[in-house]
Every structure is written in C-alpha cells, then in structure tokens.
Design a protein around this motif. Structure first.
Motif, PDB file in Angstrom:
ATOM      1  N   TYR A  80     -13.758   3.260   0.112  1.00  0.00           N
ATOM      2  CA  TYR A  80     -14.169   4.554   0.661  1.00  0.00           C
ATOM      3  C   TYR A  80     -12.956   5.476   0.792  1.00  0.00           C
ATOM      4  CZ  TYR A  80     -18.996   3.293   1.975  1.00  0.00           C
ATOM      5  OH  TYR A  80     -20.328   2.950   1.963  1.00  0.00           O
ATOM      6  N   LEU A  81     -13.237   6.793   0.853  1.00  0.00           N
ATOM      7  CA  LEU A  81     -12.171   7.763   1.092  1.00  0.00           C
ATOM      8  C   LEU A  81     -11.479   7.455   2.418  1.00  0.00           C
ATOM      9  CD1 LEU A  81     -13.848  11.165   0.109  1.00  0.00           C
ATOM     10  CD2 LEU A  81     -12.139   9.888  -1.196  1.00  0.00           C
ATOM     11  N   ALA A  82     -10.171   7.640   2.430  1.00  0.00           N
ATOM     12  CA  ALA A  82      -9.393   7.417   3.653  1.00  0.00           C
ATOM     13  C   ALA A  82      -9.440   8.667   4.528  1.00  0.00           C
ATOM     14  CB  ALA A  82      -7.967   7.038   3.309  1.00  0.00           C
ATOM     15  N   ASP A  83     -10.665   9.042   4.913  1.00  0.00           N
ATOM     16  CA  ASP A  83     -10.892  10.115   5.883  1.00  0.00           C
ATOM     17  C   ASP A  83     -10.999   9.447   7.240  1.00  0.00           C
ATOM     18  OD1 ASP A  83     -11.001  11.709   3.658  1.00  0.00           O
ATOM     19  OD2 ASP A  83     -13.110  12.233   3.848  1.00  0.00           O
ATOM     20  N   GLY A  89       0.817  -1.205   0.000  1.00  0.00           N
ATOM     21  CA  GLY A  89       0.000   0.000   0.000  1.00  0.00           C
ATOM     22  C   GLY A  89       0.853   1.257   0.000  1.00  0.00           C
ATOM     23  N   ASP A  90       0.258   2.372  -0.410  1.00  0.00           N
ATOM     24  CA  ASP A  90       0.977   3.646  -0.323  1.00  0.00           C
ATOM     25  C   ASP A  90       1.255   3.986   1.141  1.00  0.00           C
ATOM     26  OD1 ASP A  90       0.647   3.836  -3.068  1.00  0.00           O
ATOM     27  OD2 ASP A  90      -1.122   5.115  -2.922  1.00  0.00           O
ATOM     28  N   LEU A  91       0.224   3.791   1.961  1.00  0.00           N
ATOM     29  CA  LEU A  91       0.332   4.015   3.402  1.00  0.00           C
ATOM     30  C   LEU A  91      -0.446   2.917   4.096  1.00  0.00           C
ATOM     31  CD1 LEU A  91       0.921   5.765   5.982  1.00  0.00           C
ATOM     32  CD2 LEU A  91      -1.259   6.917   5.518  1.00  0.00           C
ATOM     33  N   VAL A  92       0.134   2.387   5.160  1.00  0.00           N
ATOM     34  CA  VAL A  92      -0.572   1.405   5.975  1.00  0.00           C
ATOM     35  C   VAL A  92      -0.543   1.859   7.427  1.00  0.00           C
ATOM     36  CG1 VAL A  92      -0.626  -0.967   6.845  1.00  0.00           C
ATOM     37  CG2 VAL A  92      -0.131  -0.536   4.429  1.00  0.00           C
ATOM     38  N   LEU A  93      -1.714   1.977   8.010  1.00  0.00           N
ATOM     39  CA  LEU A  93      -1.838   2.254   9.437  1.00  0.00           C
ATOM     40  C   LEU A  93      -1.871   0.910  10.148  1.00  0.00           C
ATOM     41  CD1 LEU A  93      -4.555   5.081   9.352  1.00  0.00           C
ATOM     42  CD2 LEU A  93      -2.057   5.296   9.219  1.00  0.00           C
ATOM     43  N   ALA A 123      -4.897  -0.461   4.860  1.00  0.00           N
ATOM     44  CA  ALA A 123      -4.060  -0.156   3.698  1.00  0.00           C
ATOM     45  C   ALA A 123      -4.734   0.922   2.855  1.00  0.00           C
ATOM     46  CB  ALA A 123      -3.843  -1.411   2.863  1.00  0.00           C
ATOM     47  N   ILE A 124      -3.949   1.928   2.435  1.00  0.00           N
ATOM     48  CA  ILE A 124      -4.485   3.081   1.720  1.00  0.00           C
ATOM     49  C   ILE A 124      -3.780   3.230   0.381  1.00  0.00           C
ATOM     50  CG2 ILE A 124      -4.736   5.608   1.796  1.00  0.00           C
ATOM     51  CD1 ILE A 124      -4.806   5.291   4.902  1.00  0.00           C
ATOM     52  N   SER A 125      -4.573   3.558  -0.646  1.00  0.00           N
ATOM     53  CA  SER A 125      -4.035   3.749  -1.991  1.00  0.00           C
ATOM     54  C   SER A 125      -4.675   4.972  -2.628  1.00  0.00           C
ATOM     55  CB  SER A 125      -4.316   2.521  -2.867  1.00  0.00           C
ATOM     56  OG  SER A 125      -4.007   2.777  -4.219  1.00  0.00           O
ATOM     57  N   ASP A 126      -3.842   5.956  -2.994  1.00  0.00           N
ATOM     58  CA  ASP A 126      -4.334   7.153  -3.689  1.00  0.00           C
ATOM     59  C   ASP A 126      -5.545   7.775  -2.997  1.00  0.00           C
ATOM     60  OD1 ASP A 126      -2.388   7.035  -5.774  1.00  0.00           O
ATOM     61  OD2 ASP A 126      -3.540   5.416  -6.693  1.00  0.00           O
ATOM     62  N   GLY A 127      -5.467   7.884  -1.686  1.00  0.00           N
ATOM     63  CA  GLY A 127      -6.501   8.575  -0.931  1.00  0.00           C
ATOM     64  C   GLY A 127      -7.703   7.740  -0.548  1.00  0.00           C
ATOM     65  N   ARG A 128      -7.717   6.470  -0.952  1.00  0.00           N
ATOM     66  CA  ARG A 128      -8.840   5.602  -0.601  1.00  0.00           C
ATOM     67  C   ARG A 128      -8.367   4.368   0.152  1.00  0.00           C
ATOM     68  NH1 ARG A 128     -13.861   6.651  -2.957  1.00  0.00           N
ATOM     69  NH2 ARG A 128     -13.793   8.458  -4.350  1.00  0.00           N
ATOM     70  N   ILE A 129      -9.282   3.784   0.882  1.00  0.00           N
ATOM     71  CA  ILE A 129      -8.975   2.576   1.626  1.00  0.00           C
ATOM     72  C   ILE A 129      -8.955   1.393   0.660  1.00  0.00           C
ATOM     73  CG2 ILE A 129      -9.778   1.022   3.446  1.00  0.00           C
ATOM     74  CD1 ILE A 129     -11.205   3.569   4.641  1.00  0.00           C
ATOM     75  N   TYR A 170      -1.375  -5.962   6.326  1.00  0.00           N
ATOM     76  CA  TYR A 170      -0.818  -5.380   5.111  1.00  0.00           C
ATOM     77  C   TYR A 170       0.548  -4.764   5.373  1.00  0.00           C
ATOM     78  CZ  TYR A 170      -5.306  -5.859   2.741  1.00  0.00           C
ATOM     79  OH  TYR A 170      -6.435  -6.364   2.158  1.00  0.00           O
ATOM     80  N   ALA A 171       1.312  -4.652   4.294  1.00  0.00           N
ATOM     81  CA  ALA A 171       2.590  -3.937   4.320  1.00  0.00           C
ATOM     82  C   ALA A 171       2.451  -2.703   3.434  1.00  0.00           C
ATOM     83  CB  ALA A 171       3.714  -4.829   3.804  1.00  0.00           C
ATOM     84  N   GLY A 172       3.197  -1.635   3.788  1.00  0.00           N
ATOM     85  CA  GLY A 172       3.094  -0.409   3.019  1.00  0.00           C
ATOM     86  C   GLY A 172       4.436   0.214   2.728  1.00  0.00           C
ATOM     87  N   LYS A 173       4.453   1.041   1.696  1.00  0.00           N
ATOM     88  CA  LYS A 173       5.660   1.815   1.395  1.00  0.00           C
ATOM     89  C   LYS A 173       5.962   2.754   2.562  1.00  0.00           C
ATOM     90  CE  LYS A 173       4.426   1.679  -3.485  1.00  0.00           C
ATOM     91  NZ  LYS A 173       3.893   2.459  -4.630  1.00  0.00           N
TER      92      LYS A 173
END
Length: 570
Positions: free
Chosen positions: A317-320, A14-18, A37-43, A49-52
């Motif tokens: 959904y949006l990663a808000d 993922g781009d970002l993983v919490l 896991a988040i990709s381009d602003g969406r979940i 998961y692993a992330g960059k």
C-alpha cells in the motif's frame, strides 16, 4: 517491485524505516508494535527492519492517512493547492472532490481547473464528475453539462465516477437526461444525494446504481440505506453537522458501510477544529472506539471509492501515514505522503505554485438592478416564509403575517423577516427571485455573496433596499465574493475572483478576513446559531427541504415546484 520484495524479505535496507511504532491495524483492529519499512513511496514490510534513513517514533501511534469521501474544495474559498496546505497537516492525504460548484459557473473549464490545480501536491485529489449542472431545471447557472459533455472527461486522470445525483426526482422518475448521465458513467461509482426519500422511491434510486449517501440526518435514514447496500458518508461540515446524530446508529454489523466526509467546510472551522481528524475526535467522544473511527476514516473510504492501494498499513500500500500522540486525543504530530514527511506539528512542510486561472475569472456578469426591481408584490399579507434552522441546511416553510403598503411588502423593525434576493449573474438574463427569510436576525444592513449553491448566482439578504442595492454594487465591483453593508456603507468585503467562489490567498488569510466579517455580522444582530455566510450560500439550493429561492422564484422542495409568496385564502 523487485526492490520492494527484497526490502520486505530483509535482504536489503529500506529507503526509510519508521522505528519503534505502535501500528494501527485497521484489518484486525489491533495495535502492532514494530517498524515500518518503506520503498519508493510504498510500504514494503512491517516487523523489524533497517533503513538507509531511520526515524525513531519512540512508541508513537501510526495510522493510515485519512480520506475525505466527499468534499467541495470551493467551500474552503481557496485554491486546491492552498486547500492542501491547510488539510494535509490534519492528516488528510486523499480527498474525493466534487467540483460542481465551479462547474456550475465555468463548466468543463472549472473541472479542469480543479484537476490541474491539484497536480504535483502531496494530496491525492480524485474527482467525481458533477451530475447536476445546473442542479435542477428550476434555476439558471453558468453552464449546462449533459452526458455527452461529461463523457469527454469520464476517463480522465483521477476521475472516479459520477458526482452526487441531487436531481433525485429525475432519477426516481427515470428522466432521460439523468439516465443518460448514469449510463455514461458505466461501471464507475455513482454518488447519491437523496434526503428524505424512502420506500419504493429509495429502491428506485438505488436501483439506478447509486452507491453512496451523505445527506442522512437520522439513524433511521442511515439504516434504510445501509440495508439496500449503500455506503453512508457521515458528514461534519460547517453548516451541516450530522456526525453526533448518526454515530449512534453505528454497530459492529454496519460499521464497514460508513465513512467520513466534510462536504462543505469553511476556513475558520478547518483552522480551529481540523478536517477528517475532527470527525474522528468527535466520533471517539460519542462512543466509537478509536481504531473503529480510524477505520471509518481510512480503509472504509478507500474501499468505497475503489482505491485499493491505500487506507491501511500493509505491504504494497501507499506509505500515506500519520503519527499521533495517543488514540483518544488524536493529535497529529507528523504526516507522511508516499513516504515523505510533508507536515509536522500542524505545519505544512511544502510550498505550492500559483496555477493558471485565466479561464475561471471575470465571471460576474450582472444586468442593471434598481430599487423598483426589489419590490415584492403581494396579493395577501399572509405569506410563505423560509425559516432558518440552527446548524442545518434544512429550512422550514412557515406562514407569517407581514406588513404591506400599496400592495407591496413593507419592512417592519419589530419582525425578524428579511428580504431575500437571488440575481442571475452568469449571462445577464435579468432574472431576479424575491423571497422572505426568518431567524436570520440581521439588523440595519445587508449581506451579499456569489457563493450560492449550486448555481452560484448572486444572493443577498437585508432589512432595507438601500443596503441591498449597495451590496449588489459592491459584489459587481470586486468581481465576486462576499460583502456586508450597513447604513449606506460597505463595512467589509472578501473578494473571491476565481469563479466568484475562491480566493488565491492562503487559507489563514481568508479565514482572518472571514472572522472579521463574522464579528461584524454578529454585532449587527445575526443569529449566533448560524454561520451567516455559509447559511446564506445554501438558501438558493432547491434540492434541500423545505423552502428555497432561486433566480426564477420561490421553490417548495417537498413539492418540487414553484409556489407563490402570497398565501391565498380559500
């Protein structure tokens, strides 16, 4: 989408993983432990998961970003971008704004200012087109927006529908102009504003396609509207605070028809108590389960306003997202907007640009006002008086005996009855409405403001004409705003150059100015059960019971007609 699917399937990082989160699932009302896991602003996915980039949350709770279902940005007295800096750290990532305050002053230019002023900020600002500009035919505003004017913007970017239909007699009576606006909105959402209506009148109101209500003050009103399929926006603002009363009526059966809103919230309340996060904390304290309160503040609001890409933590959904310490105290530690960290530890992590406001300044245009124009001619010493209620927009119509001299109202230091004046300030018409108000308790001075819902004429209250005139002059000189005067001196003013409603300063600066003015007002004896400036702002709104004053005269909201100040003997 291909990339998001690959991330969700675990084929790529993922781009970002919490990591290590306790995820609030508002669909199942469970807490799920795992990664986001988040990709381009969406979940993209929930699980392992692993992330960059990875952020270890160490077991903190993650909930969906909060949504304010109905808010007037103008009531914060700051610009849309400064408003975002104030509320995003409190977890609000989406708002449904009704810009009818600025629209009543500047028309379509005011709506456009809100839309343009809220672009390129980490807060999604959607707009409901103001349905009541002016709010009624019983006052003069700076603009008039009919269906043909509104139609120019109904398909604009981020316009969701038609704003609160405050002219509920017009809706119930099927008046042509109101019906045309409802038809103009087509299949888009229509917001309601129908305090006190019931029975067949309520049926008529709902049959027009109106789906929401934020003016409920009792559980009975709330239940009546839910039974007819309406959504109830539970309001906790600055002047109107209905949450504690209404949450008593929330049940498992009707919870999905409720959402939260602030409507009108002053800077100090935002800074001290928060925004929609404050609604959640109050709801929890009053017996609502934390996950249910979060659902009301997120999923319910998103579905009500047909924003089907937010309000929950699920793939697509949006990663808000908001990170909170625990489910009871609900302190927000981090806020993510579309996967980007935008606030941390109550501080915004973004800056905002100053937007062009040239079309919404220099809006105070007064005719000359002199002392003779402030005299109140009475046919009797028995008069109709507006009595203020604590923490409420509702005023009571009471009958009082006052002093007179030569057939005119005379101030009496022993009576808590002030003169109330509303002056048309948009087109130099010279209109002046005169009335009397009780339970304000201001002594030896006057307060004036160009924040006067909804037409935003100049409103002032005082116990002597000299200070009232000084306050009017000061408002004219500063180009709109709020002032407080006493014994021939201007004690403090807050300039609001944008439409006479908003400052271009940061919210904390505006709050500091207001805090100083509040202290001055309370030192002058003002009733501490009211916010003098917020309360004053609503005394000219002829759609909230029972008695109000416009630039045209004294208005009985229950009769929906003007009445004499004097009570004539039969």
């Amino acid at each position: 989408m291909k990339k998001r699917i690959d991330i969700a399937a675990g084929r790529v990082d993922g781009d970002l993983v919490l990591k290590n989160a306790k995820i609030v699932d508002v669909f199942s009302e469970e807490i799920i432990e795992g990664d986001i896991a988040i990709s381009d602003g969406r979940i993209a996915g929930i699980g392992e998961y692993a992330g960059k980039e990875e952020i270890d949350l160490n077991g903190k709770y993650v909930a969906p970003g909060l949504i304010d279902g109905h808010v007037h940005i103008e009531s914060s007295m700051v610009t849309p971008s400064q408003f975002a800096k104030a509320i995003v750290p409190h977890g609000t990532t989406t708002i449904i704004a009704d810009p009818h305050e600025i629209a009543n002053v500047c028309g379509l230019d005011g709506i456009e200012y809100i839309l343009e002023g809220s672009r390129d900020i980490p807060l999604d600002v959607f707009v409901m087109l103001p349905s009541c500009v002016p709010a009624t035919d019983f006052e003069n505003s700076g603009a008039e927006l009919c269906a043909t004017e509104l139609e120019k913007m109904i398909n604009s970017d981020r316009v969701l529908g038609l704003g609160e239909l405050m002219d509920y007699p017009g809706v119930i009576g099927g008046h042509k102009g109101v019906v045309e606006k409802i038809k103009m909105a087509g299949d888009k959402l229509k917001d309601g504003h129908g305090p006190g209506i019931a029975g067949k009148e309520l049926n008529a109101y709902v049959s027009a396609g109106i789906k929401t209500e934020h003016e409920c003050t009792t559980v009975e009103e709330m239940q009546d509207r839910i039974r007819l399929g309406m959504y109830i926006l539970i309001r906790e603002g600055s002047a109107a605070r209905n949450l504690e009363a209404l949450v008593k009526g929330i049940t498992r059966a009707n919870l999905r028809r409720t959402l939260f809103c602030t409507d009108d919230r002053h800077p100090e309340d935002i800074l001290n108590d928060g925004h929609i996060d404050n609604n959640i904390r109050l709801a929890i304290r009053n017996g609502i389960k934390p996950i249910a309160a979060i659902k009301i503040a997120s999923l319910n609001a998103a579905e009500c306003y047909r924003l089907y890409d937010r309000g929950a933590i699920v793939p697509g959904y949006l990663a808000d997202l908001i990170v909170i310490d625990d489910m009871e105290s609900f302190n927000i530690e981090k806020v993510f907007k579309e996967g980007k960290l935008v606030a941390k530890d109550s501080k915004a992590l973004f800056e905002v640009k100053v937007k062009n406001n040239s079309k919404v300044i220099d809006t105070v245009k007064l005719s000359e006002v002199n002392k003779d124009m402030l005299k109140i001619k009475l046919e009797s010493d028995i008069v109709n008086v507006m009595r203020l209620s604590a923490h409420s927009l509702v005023t009571k119509k009471v009958i009082r005996k006052v002093d007179t001299e030569g057939g005119y109202f005379k101030y009496n230091d022993m009576l808590d009855i002030l003169k109330l004046v509303v002056i048309e300030r948009h087109n130099r018409t010279g209109n002046i409405g005169l009335g009397l108000v009780e339970n304000f308790n201001l002594r030896s001075g006057a307060i004036a403001s160009t924040v006067a819902h909804d037409s935003h004429n100049l409103i002032t209250a005082g116990d002597n004409d000299e200070d009232i005139l000084l306050a009017i002059k000061e408002i004219d000189e500063i180009g709109g705003g709020i002032t407080i005067c006493s014994k021939g001196k201007v004690l403090k003013s807050l300039p609001l150059p944008i439409a006479g409603l908003m400052s271009d300063k940061a919210l904390d600066e505006v709050s500091a100015e207001l805090k100083e003015m509040l202290k001055i007002a309370y030192d002058m004896g003002v009733n501490k059960d009211i916010d003098p400036f917020m309360t004053l702002a609503f005394l000219a709104l002829p759609v909230i019971p029972e008695l109000k004053l416009t630039d045209v005269g004294l208005f009985d909201v229950t009769k929906f007609d003007f009445i004499d100040l004097s009570v004539k003997s039969e």
